[in-house]
Design an enzyme around this catalytic site. Structure first.
Site, mmCIF file in Angstrom:
data_model
loop_
_atom_site.group_PDB
_atom_site.id
_atom_site.type_symbol
_atom_site.label_atom_id
_atom_site.label_comp_id
_atom_site.label_asym_id
_atom_site.label_seq_id
_atom_site.Cartn_x
_atom_site.Cartn_y
_atom_site.Cartn_z
ATOM 1 N N ASP A 14 68.502 52.771 29.094
ATOM 2 C CA ASP A 14 68.937 53.620 28.124
ATOM 3 C C ASP A 14 68.032 53.191 27.075
ATOM 4 O O ASP A 14 66.789 52.172 27.475
ATOM 5 C CB ASP A 14 70.645 52.289 27.429
HETATM 6 C C1 BGC Z 1 73.011 55.231 24.166
HETATM 7 C C2 BGC Z 1 73.370 56.774 25.565
HETATM 8 C C3 BGC Z 1 72.316 58.000 25.142
HETATM 9 C C4 BGC Z 1 71.371 57.073 24.112
HETATM 10 C C5 BGC Z 1 70.155 58.140 24.171
HETATM 11 C C6 BGC Z 1 71.851 55.351 23.476
HETATM 12 O O1 BGC Z 1 71.982 54.468 22.338
HETATM 13 O O2 BGC Z 1 73.616 54.837 24.852
HETATM 14 O O3 BGC Z 1 74.558 56.174 25.944
HETATM 15 O O4 BGC Z 1 72.489 59.013 26.535
HETATM 16 O O5 BGC Z 1 70.829 56.402 24.251
HETATM 17 O O6 BGC Z 1 70.310 59.170 23.367
#
Ligand code: BGC
Length: 766
Positions: A294
């Site tokens: 993530d």
């Molecule tokens: C979130 C993810 C997301 C990623 C990209 C993160 O902060 O937890 O679910 O896909 O950002 O935007």
């Protein structure tokens, strides 16, 4: 010259294998193995490490902005083949430009993946995932994801960071809106459908995109519902409650997994050998896709206190099985050194790169790296009539009727004066929900518009704003400020309510009250909404509340005072039309809650599939004594249970019977139940099957959903619904974490929600 040679090799290998090679992620043989290996053999260490870097486009961030974000450097890195994928680069123009940098400048011309959070739509918004989950309908999930894939892929995106399949038990957690709810069976069923919708049967189809099962794992179990907080979870809960949807996603051939931010047992998910090597890439045999971190989470292993520095974070994440680094810039600064010094074997790196390249081949990017950046499609495929039709159907199927005293609903389209009250009623933006990709601001059909469009005579409908919910709204960066104490709009609303036959009162949450980083300690209605509700009640009791929200809410006062309540979530582009369909009976509500609704925040986390405990609330030892599991100021039960939802008709359940009261592990039992429509209109019911294993090598939940069937019945019609119980139905991850059943006594329960059920027992014998 080298570039041309490499491209030629890749092209020849590709053409030779295209015919035999199904691009379907479901195929068991490694797809494009020859092409991937021939390309891999041409790559330098630097280029291999480069494939594992995922950069954010500089113009949109969905996580903390790295202090040292150096966009010029990013561009240079793309050109030199040190970047494998980008996120938040949008439009055909934007993606084409970035793709050109990679394909035309880097030595091997390996195309980029373009990832984006296409969560519940790209331009055309479907209901938020929690809302879709209330449909208990795979077709809703599948067709919505199909539309989203069609639109996103027409705008340059070839990879979505969805579906999120985190089990959510705590309404304080803002990301409950993105989740399929509290039950692993329902979550698995829907996640599979979402994946099928995004990926179709063939990733190389232009209208499909790679999906991503997230967040692996247990992100929804953050302590106290506070986003990004520590998770402390038992192995049994992890295996039996959290992991099933991920396993189902792996079986469905999802193209990627995303790690979660949290730790489990002191190990951050990115560094978890258990999750990635042992389970996902080991026991589940997930070979053809990759694991992405993530946002920044590989670097956050240092903040967790699990790695001392970048080098150690890179080492732990890559060896544990995290293949790609999203915006932590850890891999970019560690992998070459780790491999060249022999700390990590090149084979581990190759495995990660192979996985990323496989998906790129499957998407057809080597055939044409610009195939998703097609301006003609971008003009033609977005926000079409056809897409909006899917959104409306999904939206009306996601609505849950929570209460309908004296059949106040459905309303009449003619001859009934209606006051529509509440700022949320006229709001054209809130229904689009959180995580709304490229939805046009304010593009939803409002509740007011939906109602005006449905009635025969518009003059029967009047509107007053009543309350103002927030002072303004901004995605991500600003906290919301709720308006409290400004009741200047009350009088107009009250005067209006006095004059009409019925009031439709729109209450709920702003769209940015839920979503990432939006945890709350208060899950009631903010601002002056409740005050207004009481004022209106004084002058007109015929109130229908439409409740818009991204989590389960604590609304005991509404339940106590309001005769009719419709849970309408954040329903997307067609919200108002779908709500009107239900308000006026063009669609008989059929949704069932995918999460328990608590009576108050103090009950969180609350979920139906809990354990019995030694002193359960149903077994008080001695009246008047306090020594049993309960609250002194609230019942233990939820306000509305999991699986709950009414209809404009009624269903009667009877004649629960089993084909046998005993089975062995090779056998099966067929359970039958008669369901009759005892009301005056046709309707759809979701017949739910629950099982309880009374005694296990570890304690088992008081009930667990094991199947459901949606049936449609005309007035007076009855149907016998059957469920087959076999060894699989009774199996779980036992004390030693092996999967299997244990002989003994079981309860079998069938009903229209998790509380209102008919029960019988049977035995599993050796
Ligand atoms: C979130 C993810 C997301 C990623 C990209 C993160 O902060 O937890 O679910 O896909 O950002 O935007």
């Amino acid at each position: 010259m080298k570039v041309q040679l490499a491209i030629a090799i890749v092209t020849i290998a590709l053409t030779a294998c295209m015919k035999n090679n199904s691009s379907n992620t479901k195929s068991t043989a490694a797809p494009f193995a020859t092409e991937v290996d021939s390309l891999l053999s041409l790559m330098t260490l630097e280029e291999k490490a480069g494939q594992l870097n995922l950069y954010a486009g500089s113009w949109e961030f969905t996580g903390p902005v790295p202090k040292d974000a150096n966009n010029q450097q990013k561009l240079e890195n793309i050109k030199s083949g040190r970047v494998g994928a980008m996120l938040n680069v949008i439009t055909t123009e934007g993606t084409r430009e970035a793709q050109k940098l990679a394909v035309e400048n880097s030595r091997l011309g390996i195309p980029l993946l373009f990832g984006y959070d296409v969560i519940h739509g790209y331009k055309t918004m479907m209901p938020i995932p929690l809302g879709q989950a209330a449909s208990w309908d795979a077709e809703v999930a599948r067709s919505g994801a199909q539309v989203a894939a069609k639109e996103a892929s027409a705008s340059g995106i070839n990879w979505t960071f969805a579906p999120m399949m985190d089990i959510a038990r705590d309404a304080r957690w803002g990301r409950m809106m993105e989740s399929p709810g509290e039950d692993p069976y329902l979550a698995s069923y829907l996640s599979k459908a979402w994946i099928e919708g995004f990926q179709g049967n063939n990733l190389s189809d232009e209208a499909t995109i790679a999906a991503c099962a997230k967040h692996f794992a247990a992100y929804g179990f953050a302590e106290a519902g506070r986003d990004y907080n520590t998770v402390d979870i038992s192995m049994q809960t992890l295996y039996n409650m959290v992991l099933p949807p991920f396993k189902a996603a792996s079986e469905a051939g999802v193209a990627s997994f995303m790690n979660s931010f949290n730790e489990i047992g002191g190990v951050p998910a990115n560094g978890s050998e258990l999750l990635q090597r042992e389970l996902l890439k080991g026991a589940w045999n997930y070979q053809n896709g990759f694991v992405v971190s993530d946002w920044g989470s590989i670097g956050e292993m240092i903040t967790h206190g699990f790695a001392a520095d970048t080098l150690e974070a890179g080492y732990k994440a890559l060896t544990a099985g995290s293949d790609m680094d999203m915006e932590a810039h850890v891999y970019e600064n560690s992998i070459e050194e780790l491999v060249s010094t022999g700390k990590i074997s090149e084979e581990i790196l190759n495995d990660a790169v192979r996985r990323v390249l496989t998906i790129k081949f499957q998407l057809g990017l080597f055939e044409n790296p610009y195939r998703y950046s097609d301006t003609t499609r971008e003009k033609a495929d977005l926000l079409t009539e056809e897409n909006l039709k899917v959104a409306r159907e999904a939206a009306r199927k996601s609505i849950v009727l929570l209460k309908n005293e004296n059949n106040l609903l459905p309303l009449n389209k003619e001859g009934q004066s209606i006051a529509v009250i509440g700022s949320l009623a006229a709001d054209k933006d809130v229904p689009l929900g959180s995580w709304r990709a490229q939805a046009n601001e304010g593009s939803a059909v409002s509740v007011l518009e939906g109602i005006q469009g449905a009635v025969s005579n518009k003059s029967d409908v009047s509107f007053a704003q009543g309350y103002t919910l927030t002072t303004g709204r901004r995605k991500f960066v600003y906290e919301l400020e709720f308006v409290e104490g400004d009741q200047s709009g009350f009088d107009e609303a009250i005067q209006l309510a006095k004059k009409v036959d019925v009031v439709v009162l729109a209450l709920g949450e702003d769209c940015w009250q839920s979503g990432e980083g939006r945890s709350q300690t208060d899950i009631g209605l903010k601002g002056d909404q409740m005050d207004l509700m009481y004022e209106i009640l004084k002058v007109n009791k015929n109130i229908v509340v439409t409740l818009m929200n991204g989590r389960s809410l604590a609304i005991p006062e509404l339940d106590e005072n309001i005769p009719a309540i419709l849970e309408v979530w954040h329903l997307g582009s067609e919200a108002g039309n779908a709500i009107a369909d239900v308000l006026f009976g063009d669609y008989n509500p059929s949704g069932k809650l995918p999460v328990s609704f608590p009576r108050n925040v103090g009950q969180c986390p609350i979920y139906y599939n809990h354990k019995n405990g030694g002193r359960p609330a149903t077994n008080p030892h001695d009246a008047g004594m306090v020594f049993w599991s309960h609250y002194t100021d609230s019942p233990n039960t939820p306000l509305y249970p999991f699986g709950y939802g009414l209809s404009y008709t009624t269903f009667e359940y009877s004649d629960l019977s089993l084909s046998s009261s005993e089975m062995n592990q090779a056998g099966e039992i067929v359970a039958s139940i008669k369901v009759k429509n005892t009301g005056k209109v046709g309707g759809q019911e979701t017949v739910q099957l629950y099982i309880r294993d009374y005694v296990g090598s570890v304690t088992r939940p008081v009930k667990e959903l094991k199947g459901f069937e949606k049936i449609t019945l005309k007035p007076g019609e009855e149907k016998v619904v059957q469920f087959t119980i076999n060894n699989e139905t009774l199996s779980y991850y036992r004390a030693d974490l092996s999967f299997g059943s244990e002989p003994g006594q079981f309860a079998l329960m069938i009903g229209g929600n998790s509380q209102k059920i008919l029960t019988t027992d049977f035995r599993l014998v050796d």
